[in-house]
Design an enzyme around this catalytic site. Sequence first.
Site, PDB file in Angstrom:
ATOM      1  N   ARG A  65       0.833  -1.209   0.000  1.00 48.56           N
ATOM      2  CA  ARG A  65       0.000   0.000   0.000  1.00 48.56           C
ATOM      3  C   ARG A  65       0.866   1.257   0.000  1.00 48.56           C
ATOM      4  O   ARG A  65       0.549   2.256  -0.655  1.00 48.56           O
ATOM      5  CB  ARG A  65      -0.919  -0.007   1.217  1.00 48.56           C
ATOM      6  CG  ARG A  65      -1.879   1.182   1.311  1.00 48.56           C
ATOM      7  CD  ARG A  65      -2.858   0.976   2.457  1.00 48.56           C
ATOM      8  NE  ARG A  65      -3.859   2.029   2.532  1.00 48.56           N
ATOM      9  CZ  ARG A  65      -3.811   3.043   3.391  1.00 48.56           C
ATOM     10  NH1 ARG A  65      -2.802   3.140   4.257  1.00 48.56           N
ATOM     11  NH2 ARG A  65      -4.772   3.952   3.408  1.00 48.56           N
ATOM     12  N   HIS A  69       0.559   4.229  -2.626  1.00 39.16           N
ATOM     13  CA  HIS A  69       0.255   5.601  -2.220  1.00 39.16           C
ATOM     14  C   HIS A  69       1.384   6.561  -2.585  1.00 39.16           C
ATOM     15  O   HIS A  69       1.145   7.763  -2.732  1.00 39.16           O
ATOM     16  CB  HIS A  69      -0.035   5.658  -0.720  1.00 39.16           C
ATOM     17  CG  HIS A  69      -1.435   5.266  -0.381  1.00 39.16           C
ATOM     18  ND1 HIS A  69      -2.173   5.895   0.604  1.00 39.16           N
ATOM     19  CD2 HIS A  69      -2.254   4.319  -0.908  1.00 39.16           C
ATOM     20  CE1 HIS A  69      -3.375   5.348   0.663  1.00 39.16           C
ATOM     21  NE2 HIS A  69      -3.442   4.378  -0.242  1.00 39.16           N
ATOM     22  N   THR A 245      -8.681 -15.863   3.787  1.00 36.75           N
ATOM     23  CA  THR A 245      -7.213 -15.991   3.750  1.00 36.75           C
ATOM     24  C   THR A 245      -6.606 -14.605   3.947  1.00 36.75           C
ATOM     25  O   THR A 245      -6.019 -14.031   3.028  1.00 36.75           O
ATOM     26  CB  THR A 245      -6.735 -16.600   2.417  1.00 36.75           C
ATOM     27  OG1 THR A 245      -7.236 -15.791   1.320  1.00 36.75           O
ATOM     28  CG2 THR A 245      -7.227 -18.017   2.247  1.00 36.75           C
ATOM     29  N   ASP A 250      -3.709 -13.875  -2.557  1.00 38.87           N
ATOM     30  CA  ASP A 250      -4.257 -14.843  -3.500  1.00 38.87           C
ATOM     31  C   ASP A 250      -5.469 -14.241  -4.201  1.00 38.87           C
ATOM     32  O   ASP A 250      -5.750 -13.050  -4.060  1.00 38.87           O
ATOM     33  CB  ASP A 250      -4.621 -16.146  -2.776  1.00 38.87           C
ATOM     34  CG  ASP A 250      -5.563 -15.911  -1.588  1.00 38.87           C
ATOM     35  OD1 ASP A 250      -6.325 -14.914  -1.613  1.00 38.87           O
ATOM     36  OD2 ASP A 250      -5.539 -16.713  -0.640  1.00 38.87           O
TER      37      ASP A 250
END
Length: 323
Positions: A65, A69, A245, A250
């Site tokens: 992230r 960003h 999960t 995934d």
Amino acid sequence: MSYHNHFFVAMATVFYVLLVLNVSCKAQLSSTFYNASCPNALTTIRNTIRQAVSSERRMAASLIRLHFHDCFVQGCDASILLDETPSIESEKTALPNLGSARGFDVIENAKAEVEKICPGIVSCADILAVAARDASTLVGGPSWTVKLGRRDSTTASKSVAETDLPSPFDTLETLISSFASKGLNTRDLVALSGAHTIGQAQCFLFRDRIYGNGTDIDSGFAATRRRQCPQDGGNGNLAPLDLVTPNSLDNNYYTNLMQRKGLLQSDQVLLSGGSTDSIVSEYSANSRAFSADFAAAMIKMGDIGALTAQNGIIRTVCSAVNQ
């Protein structure tokens, strides 16, 4: 014009063309950028990222992230890492980052380790890009070849962070437009959104969705999420974006969307009768397609607004401009 004048004009033209080509080549990112100048850079970075993710699995999502960003504001220039100063309005204090952007210390630790072996060579922007790739692989996600050679900015922009970073409340049209403004298409949008298969969100970001009695959310899923997110208070309470999960990168995120179990509005709008529905369906059924497209989209995102050649600097520490 004499022969000599023609000759000098021709030679000057050739020299200019070669100069432009040379600058262009230098400006291109390359996976081998540090092979000669700092051959152990990537291994050193990976060791730091491995330790951080081993200590806290959630850190993988935070590092991915952080790279995202960074790239959406001024390009992939490590501007998100700069602290507040009298002349810098830090992106860390922008609403999309405040209280939620994490992993700054991990990147700083990786930078410190690289500085020990190759001082002044490896940029913080490149460390962010490598960290995102390593974080993905450490939680079972795809790997990709990171292009290198970015340089660091000397500025940041809180205002751009507050306008250009996608919101959890965005409509599909807004998301498509936001990604398109960065050179990313709808397939890139859906693939990169798959990073929400790991990580967590704060209660106030999904409260309206789980209490809104909408038809686009599974009732049992909404009831389960209300346990961690009361109607009043608990704004900072965390919930995994993917209940099944939560620590594996995934394709289960897309299966969740197919079952109307996307936690954020900006997740579920990817399957709302629009142009992205078929891509969500494809990724839900084909994990290899998702992995390949996620890797390709991360490479593409890493090219956004990269500073190269004589642009930018190599920061000594990632949180501050060199003195």
